[in-house]
Design a protein around this motif. Sequence first.
Motif, PDB file in Angstrom:
ATOM      1  N   ASP A 239     -30.555   9.461  24.121  1.00  0.00           N
ATOM      2  CA  ASP A 239     -31.693  10.160  23.521  1.00  0.00           C
ATOM      3  C   ASP A 239     -31.608  11.676  23.657  1.00  0.00           C
ATOM      4  N   ASN A 240     -31.278  12.167  24.836  1.00  0.00           N
ATOM      5  CA  ASN A 240     -31.308  13.614  25.075  1.00  0.00           C
ATOM      6  C   ASN A 240     -30.052  14.332  24.593  1.00  0.00           C
ATOM      7  N   ILE A 241     -29.058  13.588  24.176  1.00  0.00           N
ATOM      8  CA  ILE A 241     -27.829  14.139  23.589  1.00  0.00           C
ATOM      9  C   ILE A 241     -27.231  15.240  24.462  1.00  0.00           C
ATOM     10  N   PRO A 242     -26.872  14.940  25.721  1.00  0.00           N
ATOM     11  CA  PRO A 242     -26.168  15.960  26.504  1.00  0.00           C
ATOM     12  C   PRO A 242     -24.822  16.262  25.859  1.00  0.00           C
ATOM     13  N   PRO A 243     -24.362  17.494  25.900  1.00  0.00           N
ATOM     14  CA  PRO A 243     -23.087  17.821  25.253  1.00  0.00           C
ATOM     15  C   PRO A 243     -21.922  17.169  25.982  1.00  0.00           C
ATOM     16  N   PRO A 244     -20.914  16.666  25.256  1.00  0.00           N
ATOM     17  CA  PRO A 244     -19.745  16.068  25.916  1.00  0.00           C
ATOM     18  C   PRO A 244     -19.090  17.008  26.925  1.00  0.00           C
ATOM     19  N   ALA A 245     -19.204  18.317  26.706  1.00  0.00           N
ATOM     20  CA  ALA A 245     -18.552  19.278  27.609  1.00  0.00           C
ATOM     21  C   ALA A 245     -19.059  19.149  29.040  1.00  0.00           C
ATOM     22  N   VAL A 246     -20.342  18.817  29.224  1.00  0.00           N
ATOM     23  CA  VAL A 246     -20.872  18.722  30.586  1.00  0.00           C
ATOM     24  C   VAL A 246     -20.585  17.362  31.206  1.00  0.00           C
ATOM     25  N   LEU A 247     -20.054  16.436  30.419  1.00  0.00           N
ATOM     26  CA  LEU A 247     -19.712  15.109  30.935  1.00  0.00           C
ATOM     27  C   LEU A 247     -18.232  14.963  31.246  1.00  0.00           C
ATOM     28  N   LYS A 248     -17.446  15.986  30.969  1.00  0.00           N
ATOM     29  CA  LYS A 248     -16.014  15.929  31.231  1.00  0.00           C
ATOM     30  C   LYS A 248     -15.694  16.027  32.722  1.00  0.00           C
ATOM     31  N   ASN A 249     -16.610  16.573  33.490  1.00  0.00           N
ATOM     32  CA  ASN A 249     -16.415  16.721  34.927  1.00  0.00           C
ATOM     33  C   ASN A 249     -17.553  16.043  35.670  1.00  0.00           C
ATOM     34  N   ALA A 250     -17.323  15.747  36.916  1.00  0.00           N
ATOM     35  CA  ALA A 250     -18.332  15.088  37.741  1.00  0.00           C
ATOM     36  C   ALA A 250     -18.026  15.349  39.209  1.00  0.00           C
ATOM     37  N   VAL A 251     -18.959  14.991  40.050  1.00  0.00           N
ATOM     38  CA  VAL A 251     -18.735  14.959  41.496  1.00  0.00           C
ATOM     39  C   VAL A 251     -18.969  13.529  41.973  1.00  0.00           C
ATOM     40  N   VAL A 252     -18.190  13.111  42.927  1.00  0.00           N
ATOM     41  CA  VAL A 252     -18.351  11.793  43.530  1.00  0.00           C
ATOM     42  C   VAL A 252     -18.436  11.970  45.039  1.00  0.00           C
ATOM     43  N   SER A 253     -19.185  11.105  45.668  1.00  0.00           N
ATOM     44  CA  SER A 253     -19.269  11.164  47.121  1.00  0.00           C
ATOM     45  C   SER A 253     -17.977  10.613  47.737  1.00  0.00           C
ATOM     46  N   LYS A 254     -17.814  10.790  49.038  1.00  0.00           N
ATOM     47  CA  LYS A 254     -16.559  10.460  49.703  1.00  0.00           C
ATOM     48  C   LYS A 254     -16.240   8.962  49.677  1.00  0.00           C
ATOM     49  N   SER A 255     -17.285   8.148  49.743  1.00  0.00           N
ATOM     50  CA  SER A 255     -17.068   6.703  49.765  1.00  0.00           C
ATOM     51  C   SER A 255     -18.364   6.015  49.386  1.00  0.00           C
ATOM     52  N   THR A 256     -18.324   4.703  49.295  1.00  0.00           N
ATOM     53  CA  THR A 256     -19.527   3.954  48.944  1.00  0.00           C
ATOM     54  C   THR A 256     -20.590   4.016  50.032  1.00  0.00           C
ATOM     55  N   SER A 257     -20.205   4.388  51.236  1.00  0.00           N
ATOM     56  CA  SER A 257     -21.197   4.513  52.312  1.00  0.00           C
ATOM     57  C   SER A 257     -21.868   5.881  52.322  1.00  0.00           C
ATOM     58  N   HIS A 258     -21.385   6.799  51.499  1.00  0.00           N
ATOM     59  CA  HIS A 258     -21.995   8.123  51.393  1.00  0.00           C
ATOM     60  C   HIS A 258     -22.961   8.148  50.203  1.00  0.00           C
ATOM     61  N   ILE A 259     -24.069   8.818  50.391  1.00  0.00           N
ATOM     62  CA  ILE A 259     -25.026   8.981  49.288  1.00  0.00           C
ATOM     63  C   ILE A 259     -24.880  10.385  48.705  1.00  0.00           C
ATOM     64  N   ILE A 260     -25.362  10.541  47.507  1.00  0.00           N
ATOM     65  CA  ILE A 260     -25.454  11.866  46.893  1.00  0.00           C
ATOM     66  C   ILE A 260     -26.915  12.293  46.948  1.00  0.00           C
ATOM     67  N   LEU A 261     -27.155  13.392  47.615  1.00  0.00           N
ATOM     68  CA  LEU A 261     -28.514  13.933  47.722  1.00  0.00           C
ATOM     69  C   LEU A 261     -28.697  15.012  46.664  1.00  0.00           C
ATOM     70  N   LEU A 262     -29.678  14.817  45.794  1.00  0.00           N
ATOM     71  CA  LEU A 262     -29.932  15.762  44.702  1.00  0.00           C
ATOM     72  C   LEU A 262     -30.914  16.826  45.161  1.00  0.00           C
ATOM     73  N   PHE A 263     -30.479  18.080  45.115  1.00  0.00           N
ATOM     74  CA  PHE A 263     -31.399  19.173  45.401  1.00  0.00           C
ATOM     75  C   PHE A 263     -32.114  19.547  44.107  1.00  0.00           C
ATOM     76  N   THR A 264     -33.373  19.145  44.002  1.00  0.00           N
ATOM     77  CA  THR A 264     -34.116  19.270  42.749  1.00  0.00           C
ATOM     78  C   THR A 264     -34.824  20.607  42.594  1.00  0.00           C
TER      79      THR A 264
END
Length: 573
Positions: A239-264
Amino acid sequence: MASYFKLLLVAFLASLAFKHSLSAGVFLSIDCGSSESYKDENGINWIGDDDFIQTGEPRTLTYSSASYPLTTMRVFSTRKKNCYTIKVDDGERILVRASFYYADYDDKSSPPVFDLLFDGNFWTTVNTTDSSYTVHTYETIYVVAGNSTSICAAQTHPGLLPFISALEVRSLEAKMYSQVAANLALRLIQRSAFGSNQTLIRWQYRYPNDVYDRTWDGVDGLGVNVVTSQASTINVTTDNIPPPAVLKNAVVSKSTSHIILLFTELPKKPAPIYIATYFSEVLPPTPTQKRSFQLCIDDIPISDPIIPPFGGASEVYVTNRIASSSNSFTLQATSDSTLPPLLNAMEVYTVSDPLTNGTNSKDVGGLAALQSGFEVLQGWGGDPCLPHPYSWDWIECSTDPMPRVTALNLSGYALSGSLPDFSSMDALQTIDLSSNGLSGSIPDFLGTFSNLTLLNLGNNRFNGTIPTSLSSNKKLKLVVTDNCLDGMSCPPPSPPPPPVAPPTPTSTKTGTPPSPFPFRNKPPPTSSSTETDVTPFPFQTVSPNFSGHSKCINKLAIVLGFALVLSVLSRKF
């Protein structure tokens, strides 16, 4: 061969349709305080603001490092509020971005604080006191009710004059941000592209990477892995049509036991919020690997398991919730996931109160008649009564949710000629038209206002007789002294006021504009957590950078058009 050229023809027509879709709606960039039009170094067309506002004084900065569009501004030294009026389609969802660059233009070292309004609604308080040479940029998204929108600056402190440096308006698709009701506005806190710092120019994605010219600030993380998608293309249908350019990169946490904390960066005070998170898998699917995680608030899952598509995109929203900086937002792997959580991009907004329906349409119509009849009144724009207390200077309003105009205070406004019909303003209690140059007979419609208690027509040049509906009204205080009515000695006409020359823009732009204007970067926050399984993200990077248009579509159309001509020739010969 025929099928090949048919394919080219389809592609050619599709490219024209795509080009038309991008050109539809509004894509407006206004250099406030300038009267010139120019194209910046990246191809965006900027225009001066003469056609959008009649008030304020244009100023030119002398600070040597300023660059377009920040070399000029418009400063407002009079009136409660001063408004830009921009034509849009009724019911259109738009993004509005306003930028302010004080730069000590008045040599007073006194950066102002003032309110920013749109369509009779409070938008935000512009506070430039933290730094005279910081660009302050604000964004909002809302649905327009009517065929125009108004953006207004309103003075809140004596001696601190509102101003504006740049104003941008962009049309959005109807489905974008439609998870929020049409009578609510979104106010941007941050819009981030994760894992993109090293590939961004000036730390920001804008147009043409995003055809809707949203600004995406490049953000890395602390203690996370930055990854790049192995997909050759990313097809976005969300729906929001994010541009493909911002989806080409990402961050992943170190492992499945690590969470990603979003600073909002949400405010301390609880407020309605809207958060959109965007995901695209970076690895091709395999039978033995699975990436599955959930979005949680205060460790409570609020989403179904998120499985990002490879070569595609998915969105997860947080809406219809009250939250603050004390709430935690995390991505946590599900029990069956073999890969850690991933995040490509995120938008964070606060949500406004319900938008006003505006001043009563009867009064809006009557005021429009007055403005049409008297040029001196045409500089007032925006909603006449709203938001309180920023009504037009020469009216008073009720405090109803849909306010009525209760008084016209137009004494000494140099009005001349006959009085236009504003009888639709049937809530008027006071009409003061004294000390003007109004002439002709006293209109009969002035006797139709059932709530009127004061009508002051003194010191004008009305002639003829007083309508019976006025002279017989016992509850009305009627003042008609110093006119040319029957039985009166007509006073000499007052000398006309000197014409007011419009302010002359002082822009001195010539030649090729310099590089985009100064910007600042927010430093990443220091996490107070000492847990090793928490992945913090930095705050938003603020980088106001006006980039340009792409010519790719035109080139594609030319190439395919040429191919179409070859097709016709091949059939002929």
